[in-house]
Scaffold this motif. Structure first.
Motif, PDB file in Angstrom:
ATOM      1  N   VAL A   1       0.932  -1.044  -0.066  1.00 53.35           N
ATOM      2  CA  VAL A   1      -0.066   0.091   0.011  1.00 53.35           C
ATOM      3  C   VAL A   1       0.957   1.001   0.021  1.00 53.35           C
ATOM      4  N   ILE A   2       0.425   2.151  -1.015  1.00 59.14           N
ATOM      5  CA  ILE A   2       1.520   3.317  -1.146  1.00 59.14           C
ATOM      6  C   ILE A   2       0.536   4.525  -0.553  1.00 59.14           C
ATOM      7  N   PHE A   3       1.212   5.398   0.026  1.00 61.96           N
ATOM      8  CA  PHE A   3       0.636   6.565   0.490  1.00 61.96           C
ATOM      9  C   PHE A   3       1.464   7.792  -0.058  1.00 61.96           C
ATOM     10  N   ASP A   4       0.705   8.905  -0.455  1.00 62.19           N
ATOM     11  CA  ASP A   4       1.354  10.343  -0.853  1.00 62.19           C
ATOM     12  C   ASP A   4       1.399  10.885   0.392  1.00 62.19           C
ATOM     13  N   VAL A   5       2.223  11.965   0.459  1.00 61.23           N
ATOM     14  CA  VAL A   5       2.303  12.781   1.664  1.00 61.23           C
ATOM     15  C   VAL A   5       1.451  13.850   1.546  1.00 61.23           C
TER      16      VAL A   5
ATOM     17  N   LEU B   1       5.316   7.357  -1.192  1.00 58.46           N
ATOM     18  CA  LEU B   1       5.843   7.649  -2.341  1.00 58.46           C
ATOM     19  C   LEU B   1       5.615   9.112  -2.922  1.00 58.46           C
ATOM     20  N   SER B   2       6.421  10.115  -2.781  1.00 57.50           N
ATOM     21  CA  SER B   2       5.749  11.346  -2.946  1.00 57.50           C
ATOM     22  C   SER B   2       7.152  12.388  -4.009  1.00 57.50           C
ATOM     23  N   ASN B   3       6.328  13.303  -4.279  1.00 61.07           N
ATOM     24  CA  ASN B   3       7.251  14.208  -5.161  1.00 61.07           C
ATOM     25  C   ASN B   3       7.755  15.393  -4.185  1.00 61.07           C
ATOM     26  N   MET B   4       8.830  15.552  -3.876  1.00 60.70           N
ATOM     27  CA  MET B   4       9.529  16.527  -2.924  1.00 60.70           C
ATOM     28  C   MET B   4      10.799  16.766  -3.166  1.00 60.70           C
TER      29      MET B   4
ATOM     30  N   LYS C   1       9.315   7.478  10.349  1.00 62.83           N
ATOM     31  CA  LYS C   1       9.877   6.359   9.458  1.00 62.83           C
ATOM     32  C   LYS C   1       9.403   4.967  10.135  1.00 62.83           C
ATOM     33  N   LYS C   2       9.456   4.628  11.150  1.00 61.06           N
ATOM     34  CA  LYS C   2       8.921   3.673  11.744  1.00 61.06           C
ATOM     35  C   LYS C   2       7.789   3.081  11.374  1.00 61.06           C
ATOM     36  N   ASN C   3       6.929   4.029  10.849  1.00 60.59           N
ATOM     37  CA  ASN C   3       5.568   3.713  10.290  1.00 60.59           C
ATOM     38  C   ASN C   3       5.151   3.160   9.041  1.00 60.59           C
ATOM     39  N   PHE C   4       6.549   3.075   8.347  1.00 54.73           N
ATOM     40  CA  PHE C   4       6.307   2.646   6.937  1.00 54.73           C
ATOM     41  C   PHE C   4       7.746   1.754   6.614  1.00 54.73           C
ATOM     42  N   HIS C   5       7.514   0.905   5.640  1.00 53.71           N
ATOM     43  CA  HIS C   5       8.447  -0.096   5.337  1.00 53.71           C
ATOM     44  C   HIS C   5       9.539   0.755   4.653  1.00 53.71           C
ATOM     45  N   ASP C   6       9.227   1.689   3.819  1.00 53.27           N
ATOM     46  CA  ASP C   6      10.079   2.458   3.052  1.00 53.27           C
ATOM     47  C   ASP C   6       9.530   3.762   2.774  1.00 53.27           C
ATOM     48  N   ILE C   7      10.607   4.858   2.703  1.00 52.09           N
ATOM     49  CA  ILE C   7       9.914   6.062   2.090  1.00 52.09           C
ATOM     50  C   ILE C   7      10.752   6.621   0.856  1.00 52.09           C
ATOM     51  N   VAL C   8      10.083   6.787  -0.061  1.00 51.21           N
ATOM     52  CA  VAL C   8      10.846   7.083  -1.277  1.00 51.21           C
ATOM     53  C   VAL C   8      10.549   8.486  -1.785  1.00 51.21           C
ATOM     54  N   PHE C   9      11.430   9.434  -1.842  1.00 54.23           N
ATOM     55  CA  PHE C   9      11.019  10.678  -2.519  1.00 54.23           C
ATOM     56  C   PHE C   9      11.607  10.874  -3.773  1.00 54.23           C
ATOM     57  N   SER C  10      11.142  11.735  -4.495  1.00 54.10           N
ATOM     58  CA  SER C  10      11.373  11.800  -5.986  1.00 54.10           C
ATOM     59  C   SER C  10      12.779  12.485  -5.940  1.00 54.10           C
ATOM     60  N   CYS C  11      13.212  13.327  -5.103  1.00 52.52           N
ATOM     61  CA  CYS C  11      14.494  13.966  -5.294  1.00 52.52           C
ATOM     62  C   CYS C  11      15.576  12.946  -4.698  1.00 52.52           C
ATOM     63  N   ASP C  12      15.217  11.845  -4.345  1.00 51.17           N
ATOM     64  CA  ASP C  12      16.359  10.714  -4.128  1.00 51.17           C
ATOM     65  C   ASP C  12      16.604   9.529  -5.333  1.00 51.17           C
ATOM     66  N   VAL C  13      15.524   9.689  -6.165  1.00 52.99           N
ATOM     67  CA  VAL C  13      15.732   8.574  -7.035  1.00 52.99           C
ATOM     68  C   VAL C  13      15.622   9.377  -8.569  1.00 52.99           C
ATOM     69  N   HIS C  14      15.312  10.644  -8.467  1.00 54.51           N
ATOM     70  CA  HIS C  14      15.603  11.494  -9.764  1.00 54.51           C
ATOM     71  C   HIS C  14      14.141  11.045 -10.440  1.00 54.51           C
ATOM     72  N   MET C  15      13.262  10.756  -9.884  1.00 59.19           N
ATOM     73  CA  MET C  15      11.915  10.450 -10.773  1.00 59.19           C
ATOM     74  C   MET C  15      10.768  10.950 -10.389  1.00 59.19           C
ATOM     75  N   CYS C  16       9.596  11.343 -10.814  1.00 59.27           N
ATOM     76  CA  CYS C  16       8.648  12.128 -10.167  1.00 59.27           C
ATOM     77  C   CYS C  16       7.350  11.266 -10.623  1.00 59.27           C
ATOM     78  N   LYS C  17       6.262  11.126  -9.889  1.00 60.74           N
ATOM     79  CA  LYS C  17       4.908  10.608 -10.228  1.00 60.74           C
ATOM     80  C   LYS C  17       4.476  11.416 -11.395  1.00 60.74           C
ATOM     81  N   PRO C  18       3.832  11.205 -12.306  1.00 61.76           N
ATOM     82  CA  PRO C  18       3.341   9.714 -12.358  1.00 61.76           C
ATOM     83  C   PRO C  18       4.201   8.797 -13.140  1.00 61.76           C
ATOM     84  N   ASN C  19       5.379   8.801 -13.291  1.00 64.40           N
ATOM     85  CA  ASN C  19       6.300   8.016 -14.057  1.00 64.40           C
ATOM     86  C   ASN C  19       6.049   6.563 -13.703  1.00 64.40           C
ATOM     87  N   ARG C  20       5.743   5.808 -14.345  1.00 57.39           N
ATOM     88  CA  ARG C  20       5.696   4.301 -13.897  1.00 57.39           C
ATOM     89  C   ARG C  20       6.766   3.848 -13.299  1.00 57.39           C
ATOM     90  N   GLU C  21       7.998   4.075 -13.730  1.00 58.25           N
ATOM     91  CA  GLU C  21       9.110   3.630 -13.156  1.00 58.25           C
ATOM     92  C   GLU C  21       9.176   3.919 -11.495  1.00 58.25           C
TER      93      GLU C  21
END
Length: 159
Positions: free
Chosen positions: A5-9, A119-122, A136-156
């Protein structure tokens, strides 16, 4: 079967309070500029200055916050000091409302064995501040666009 389950911020786990701009700015900054901040609200301000190609580059992690402020100041003629102050203020807990029912729902899903993610653009500074606010303990992982150089709605980005 649903496993993840993925949440936006923004507007899902937290809402940036829509307050008069003067609430975001210290008196020292307000006093230096001949503007009536009482008639300007933070959400309108952020929409004007932070929904554009420059802010998108920042969300992608391609430019620093200092570069963001400099480029926005140049493009819009807004004093860099105000832009910088607004960016810092939006990361303060007092200007954010954590949507506790949604956060509790995420915790409940995690306790039932679902893998729960953000998963959030930020940009980096906001991402760091909001990770602290949300825990952070509330989630298995937190992924922000700035860390992976991709933004939603990019499927990757989702993959």
């Amino acid at each position: 079967m649903i496993k993840n389950v993925i949440f936006d911020v923004n507007n899902v786990l937290r809402v940036l309070n829509n307050e008069p701009l003067e609430n975001y700015l210290p008196q020292s900054v307000r006093g230096r500029y001949a503007r009536d901040f009482k008639n300007t609200y933070s959400q309108d301000y952020f929409k004007k200055y932070f929904n554009n190609s420059i802010a998108y580059q920042h969300d992608l992690g391609l430019i620093s916050e200092a570069d963001l402020v400099s480029r926005l100041s140049e493009r819009f003629g807004e004093p860099a000091e105000i832009l910088k102050t607004m960016l810092e203020a939006r990361c303060q807990k007092k200007h954010n409302t954590i949507l506790k029912p949604v956060l509790k729902f995420a915790q409940k899903l995690k306790s039932k064995g679902y893998r729960v993610f953000i998963l959030s653009n930020m940009g980096k500074d906001a991402a760091t501040a909001l990770t602290k606010m949300l825990g952070k303990k509330n989630f298995h992982d937190i992924v922000f666009s700035c860390d992976v150089h991709m933004c939603k709605p990019n499927r990757e980005f989702y993959e």
